[in-house]
Scaffold this active site. Structure first.
Site, PDB file in Angstrom:
ATOM      1  N   HIS A 102       3.015  50.989   4.024  1.00  0.00           N
ATOM      2  CA  HIS A 102       2.748  52.222   4.323  1.00  0.00           C
ATOM      3  C   HIS A 102       1.858  51.552   2.581  1.00  0.00           C
ATOM      4  O   HIS A 102       2.021  53.570   2.136  1.00  0.00           O
ATOM      5  CB  HIS A 102       3.901  52.879   4.648  1.00  0.00           C
ATOM      6  CG  HIS A 102       3.988  54.620   4.513  1.00  0.00           C
ATOM      7  ND1 HIS A 102       5.041  54.508   4.395  1.00  0.00           N
ATOM      8  CD2 HIS A 102       2.881  55.125   4.571  1.00  0.00           C
ATOM      9  CE1 HIS A 102       4.719  56.552   4.215  1.00  0.00           C
ATOM     10  NE2 HIS A 102       3.805  56.608   4.237  1.00  0.00           N
ATOM     11  N   GLU A 105      -0.581  51.508   1.715  1.00  0.00           N
ATOM     12  CA  GLU A 105      -2.050  52.255   2.695  1.00  0.00           C
ATOM     13  C   GLU A 105      -2.351  53.451   1.814  1.00  0.00           C
ATOM     14  O   GLU A 105      -3.329  53.698   1.129  1.00  0.00           O
ATOM     15  CB  GLU A 105      -1.286  52.759   3.902  1.00  0.00           C
ATOM     16  CG  GLU A 105      -2.491  53.976   4.670  1.00  0.00           C
ATOM     17  CD  GLU A 105      -1.476  55.414   4.967  1.00  0.00           C
ATOM     18  OE1 GLU A 105      -1.535  56.405   3.990  1.00  0.00           O
ATOM     19  OE2 GLU A 105      -0.408  55.267   6.329  1.00  0.00           O
ATOM     20  N   HIS A 106      -0.971  53.638   0.793  1.00  0.00           N
ATOM     21  CA  HIS A 106      -1.127  54.985  -0.184  1.00  0.00           C
ATOM     22  C   HIS A 106      -2.027  54.516  -1.184  1.00  0.00           C
ATOM     23  O   HIS A 106      -3.211  55.239  -2.009  1.00  0.00           O
ATOM     24  CB  HIS A 106       0.325  55.723  -0.705  1.00  0.00           C
ATOM     25  CG  HIS A 106       0.802  56.587   0.498  1.00  0.00           C
ATOM     26  ND1 HIS A 106       0.522  57.848   0.234  1.00  0.00           N
ATOM     27  CD2 HIS A 106       0.957  55.834   1.616  1.00  0.00           C
ATOM     28  CE1 HIS A 106       1.757  58.281   1.035  1.00  0.00           C
ATOM     29  NE2 HIS A 106       1.174  57.111   2.005  1.00  0.00           N
ATOM     30  N   GLU A 203       7.954  61.561   1.001  1.00  0.00           N
ATOM     31  CA  GLU A 203       7.732  60.970   2.673  1.00  0.00           C
ATOM     32  C   GLU A 203       8.518  60.732   3.740  1.00  0.00           C
ATOM     33  O   GLU A 203       8.682  61.515   4.616  1.00  0.00           O
ATOM     34  CB  GLU A 203       6.021  60.623   2.412  1.00  0.00           C
ATOM     35  CG  GLU A 203       5.459  60.311   4.275  1.00  0.00           C
ATOM     36  CD  GLU A 203       4.435  59.506   4.102  1.00  0.00           C
ATOM     37  OE1 GLU A 203       4.190  59.274   3.075  1.00  0.00           O
ATOM     38  OE2 GLU A 203       4.091  60.015   5.270  1.00  0.00           O
TER      39      GLU A 203
END
Ligand SMILES: [Zn+2]
Length: 1025
Positions: A102, A105-106, A203
């Site tokens: 994750h 991905e960012h 998040e």
């Protein structure tokens, strides 16, 4: 973004078709025919064609290829759709919960070799006419899709995406910003305490503030405990600080490699062009590796398991004493067996969906819980699929009862099977889903095939849905017990099943906060003074980098001159039936007819207003005419693509003090079923059933639960709606229908022990709303079907007109406006006018059990037709991209934030924000920034591009002509607005900021949803709820 699992049938719902809509651009009209000319074995730009298959049901040709040098896989779906899509997905299989896929991905979106500027991804949003750009982390893959209707734009975005995923910079600073870091709470003050910061860190705290997500995550982790599904791919907030920058780079090297990649392209652009660009810009620079990312099969348990988890109590829950969840989850077969997966997902719908399903009857109707558990039915997002069934909102004491019911229901299904009619209804639903033309078909296909392809299944086989339908019918014919045998095998005899319960724990949030504190302490105690000094300096460096004006000139961009100067006209035809205006819009709807009716609320007494959303949600679900609610549901499934009613508050285009209030009826059906669809509406108008209190209670519980669960996803919308409440008369009604007021109202209704009072309201509301005296209709259909449909609307109106009643409007000031402003003699709509409305300033705080905030400030400005409206739109977009994004997300650590124009109100907002009142000052600084005028022509042009990419986003044939029908917004008005947007200058923007947003001139409202807040509590200017 972190994406949770979704059931395959859920995905099927989004597999919708679309045909050409913007014939402005001349291109080969037969992409799918041309693609048929490829041959297996043919070599194109480093790729070899493996297979070419026509898929007539979806109007496409699938071409499967492999990249020779690296082994990268490729699927192209050629289809005459200009909304072209690209996606690349990697199999990412983490073995810990640090959230490495994750965070990666960012981070890859933060700059790359060819595009080294900070944040090229967000910058491209403003340099492109993309119709979609995003990135997702699922449990076992990471996907990067975009779509656009512009060929040049496609090449630009492809270049940026390829460079991002294959050649990212992965700077240490990007890792701190996006992943996690220790930093002084106030980065400019070395004596302020050290805290955890980072976009993904926050998040994920936001994601797990939602009990449904907590439950879904645990369920997956515990049902597949032996490999990658046992960890949190998005990141467990307290495990995230264990990830190092080195580990991140290592994960990239092994997972983001062409040998571990699957490329998908879709649309009417030529395949060869894509292949060439992908080979030249990326794949040719790699050699083949063995990525070794396969997910092994989960060993089958020899006996069932039980487990228990806790969550935070939900003060908005409809019943405080019943907040437990329990469900039984079964591991099924491998998803790459396409037909078995198809059968099991249909079987799952038969078992759980709608009031005729056995589990609905056995679990929902006895009202043991408020709704099914958040995870329910078939889920094909893991290598082996699962089926889950259970309840949320139940009492702990009922646990044994629920388990027994589940096991008993399975035995009953094996004994009795399903009625043929229900199976037919389900296949009919599938047919409608395949025929419905949507605007994001490419994206739906990409997500539909992602999981199966990720485990090396055949995506082309999955697209041939009709083959599966045929095979399914054959199997049923050969063995009438086909489905029962599956239930016996997969449920009754399955020992790989998990019973997972979840209960609220009053100290849950406190424990979590303590655990975070301990983790922080552990990190801090390991630091030397030198480390601390370094942290402080790095914090300043990051702040400095975030504050610098960035040069984005390395990025490709479209120009404002690439935008079409005019919009295509959508012709509609006005007619009438029994005095009721009917709008017809001829569209290529692929054999479906779409019906809508707008019914005014002007005569409805004020005391009934709050009940309107409830009325809308139950009026098509309680039975009508000779049908009880089960028969009605069955008929709706057999004959229509769904029938729904929703409340509407529509701001006027010319005056902020005027609006239309109503409810919108919507339904669709196959051409052959038009008479049946109108018969159903006729029965709902003439004799709806409202008196079944038990049925009503089930529906009320479900909607109250749904509203309560939705706050943590849409908190920013609730904040914006509340902040706008006292700014316009429409805003007030909007809050009643869609805001926190409605959430609380439904909670009160759900808590009532006696609903007879509510039952008495429903027929009163019906009398006012379902009344031909106050309505207008719209039909979207193929030219051949339009006249046929006209006859049916006519006879429907004739029948219900007998019940026509004339009531007086409740409010004194009702103004009649022509639907089409250019033709005064045509049909009209009646608006509420409140010229004496006084906007007022109010600050509201809702204390909720979330670890993050949703903050909004809204300002009353001007309506759509006003000359300054376009400047405010450009200002909102520019301020978001050039200022608020940096302040609220990058520096503030919120998941998102920005400004938008809508309904005459300029709204600032933040999403999943660790800050509360500090964000309000970021909003104010945004205005100061705009007033200072330190933005360039380039900034303005980028804002315009970004606005036009949404203004020009494709509209489905089912929705064409709707803006004039609903809001009286004509093509001429849109064209006028378009020209104003083009014309907005630097000076216009300064003027708009000065005139509308400055303290002293502005009329605004503020709202925050968030955790207990001492500063707000002490400040008497806040209303705390
Ligand atoms: Zn994310």
């Amino acid at each position: 973004m972190f994406r949770h699992t979704k059931a395959v049938l859920e995905k099927l719902r989004h597999v919708r078709l679309k045909c050409r809509q913007l014939p402005r651009r001349q291109r080969s009209t037969a992409a799918k025919e041309e693609a048929l000319h490829y041959n297996a074995g043919q070599q194109i730009h480093g790729f070899t064609v493996k297979e070419v298959v026509a898929v007539p049901d979806l109007f496409l040709t699938a071409v499967k290829l492999t990249h020779d040098k690296t082994g990268a896989q490729y699927l192209h779906a050629a289809r005459d759709d200009p909304n072209n899509l690209f996606s690349v997905q990697f199999r990412t299989t983490p073995m810990d919960s640090t959230g490495v896929p994750h965070i990666l991905e960012h981070t890859v979106l933060c700059g790359s070799k060819k595009y080294p500027c900070r944040d090229p991804f967000f910058k491209m949003l403003n340099r492109s006419l993309s119709t979609f750009m995003n990135a997702f982390t699922a449990s076992d893959y990471t996907m990067y899709p975009f779509s656009t209707q512009n060929e040049k734009d496609f090449q630009n975005l492809l270049s940026v995406y390829l460079d991002a995923v294959f050649f990212p910079c992965l700077r240490e600073q990007d890792f701190w910003q996006e992943g996690w870091r220790l930093e002084n709470e106030n980065p400019t003050d070395a004596s302020s305490p050290l805290v955890f910061k980072g976009v993904v860190f926050n998040e994920m705290k936001g994601v797990f503030s939602d009990n449904e997500s907590v439950y879904g995550q645990h369920l997956q982790n515990k049902l597949y405990p032996d490999h990658t599904y046992s960890v949190v791919s998005g990141g467990e907030p307290l495990a995230i600080p264990d990830l190092t920058w080195e580990q991140l780079k290592q994960f990239h090297a092994t997972h983001y490699h062409p040998s571990n990649a699957r490329f998908f392209t879709y649309g009417d652009l030529p395949l060869e062009q894509h292949l060439k660009q992908i080979d030249v810009e990326a794949l040719s620079k790699f050699d083949r590796i063995d990525p070794n990312t396969q997910v092994p099969s989960q060993p089958h348990w020899t006996s069932p398991r039980d487990d228990h988890v806790t969550c935070s109590p939900d003060p908005m829950a409809p019943d405080q004493s019943r907040q437990n969840t329990l469900c039984v989850s079964y591991m099924l077969g491998d998803i790459t067996d396409t037909f078995e997966a198809f059968t099991l997902s249909l079987l799952s719908s038969l078992m759980t969906s709608g009031p005729n399903a056995p589990f609905y009857k056995a679990l929902i109707e006895p009202k043991i819980g408020t709704d099914f558990s958040s995870v329910v039915g078939y889920d094909g997002s893991t290598k082996e699929a699962s089926f889950s069934i259970g309840l949320q909102g139940m009492a702990e004491a009922d646990s044994e009862k629920v388990k027994n019911i589940i096991h008993q229901t399975i035995s009953d299904i094996i004994a009795k099977g399903f009625e043929d009619e229900r199976i037919e209804a389900l296949l009919h639903k599938l047919e409608i889903q395949m025929k419905h033309q949507s605007t994001n078909f490419g994206l739906s296909l990409a997500s539909y095939i992602a999981s199966l392809w990720n485990h090396d299944g055949d995506p082309v086989e999955l697209l041939q849905i009709n083959n599966s339908v045929t095979k399914f019918r054959q199997a049923l014919k050969e063995n009438p017990r086909f489905l029962q045998d599956k239930v016996q095998h997969y449920f009754k005899e399955n020992t790989h099943r998990l019973t997972l319960s979840m209960s609220p724990d009053d100290s849950y949030l406190e424990n979590q906060a303590r655990a975070e504190k301990d983790k922080l302490q552990e990190k801090i105690s390991a630091l030397s003074d030198g480390d601390k000094k370094e942290i402080y300096e790095k914090g300043l460096q990051l702040l400095d980098a975030q504050s610098k004006t960035q040069d984005a000139s390395c990025l490709p961009a479209l120009k404002v001159s690439d935008i079409a100067p005019t919009i295509p006209i959508t012709p509609v035809l006005m007619s009438s039936a029994e005095g009721v205006p009917v709008q017809f819009c001829e569209q290529p709807t692929n054999g479906l007819v779409y019906f809508r009716a707008m019914c005014s609320l002007n005569t409805l007494p004020e005391d009934l207003k709050l009940y309107v959303p409830l009325f809308c949600s139950v009026v098509t679900k309680m039975g009508c005419g000779s049908l009880d609610y089960r028969q009605q549901a069955q008929q709706m499934e057999m004959r229509t693509g769904g029938m729904s009613v929703s409340p509407q508050v529509i701001s006027d285009c010319s005056s902020l003090d005027m609006f239309e209030q109503g409810v919108l009826l919507s339904s669709s059906c196959l051409d052959r079923n038009v008479p049946h669809m109108f018969q159903l509406w006729q029965d709902i108008f003439n004799s709806p059933h409202f008196d079944d209190e038990e049925r009503l209670r089930v529906l009320v519980m479900m909607s109250a639960q749904e509203l309560s669960n939705g706050i943590s996803y849409s908190g920013h919308m609730y904040a914006v709606t509340r902040a706008s409440r006292h700014l316009t008369p429409a805003g007030d009604l909007h809050e009643s229908f869609d805001g926190m007021e409605q959430v609380r109202f439904m909670k009160r209704i759900a808590e009532m022990s006696d609903l007879t009072q509510v039952i008495r309201m429903l027929p009163r509301i019906k009398k006012h709303i379902l009344n031909p005296d106050n309505m207008r209709c719209a039909i979207n259909a193929t030219p051949q079907q339009v006249s046929e449909s006209a006859t049916h609307v006519e006879s429907f109106m004739k029948d219900v007109a007998a019940k026509r009643k004339h009531f007086k409007a409740v409010r004194p000031n009702i103004i009649q406006r022509p639907l089409d402003v250019l033709s005064d003699s045509g049909p009209s709509r009646k608006l509420v006018n409140d010229p004496d409305f006084h906007p007022c300033y109010m600050k509201t705080f809702f204390q909720l059990p979330f670890p993050v905030n949703f903050v909004s400030e809204s300002v009353r400005t001007v309506p759509y037709n006003h000359e300054h409206y376009a400047s405010l739109c450009v200002l909102a977009r520019m301020m978001t991209a050039k200022f608020l994004h940096g302040e609220i997300r990058e520096k503030g650590g919120a998941y998102g934030g920005g400004a938008k124009m809508g309904g005459g109100v300029f709204s600032f907002y933040s999403y999943r924000d660790p800050n509360s009142v500090q964000t309000l000052s970021a909003f104010r600084r945004g205005v100061e920034w705009a007033k200072s005028g330190q933005f360039s022509q380039q900034d303005i042009d980028e804002a315009k591009l970004s606005i036009f990419s949404s203004v020009d986003s494709p509209v489905a044939p089912s929705s064409k002509g709707l803006s004039v029908f609903l809001s009286g917004l004509t093509d001429e008005m849109k064209q006028h607005h378009r020209e104003r947007l083009f014309a907005v200058t630097h000076e216009n923007i300064l003027d708009a900021a000065e005139r509308y947003l400055c303290a002293g001139h502005k009329t605004c409202g503020v709202a925050i949803l968030g955790p207990e807040n001492d500063a707000i509590k002490k400040d008497p200017s806040w209303v705390v709820k």
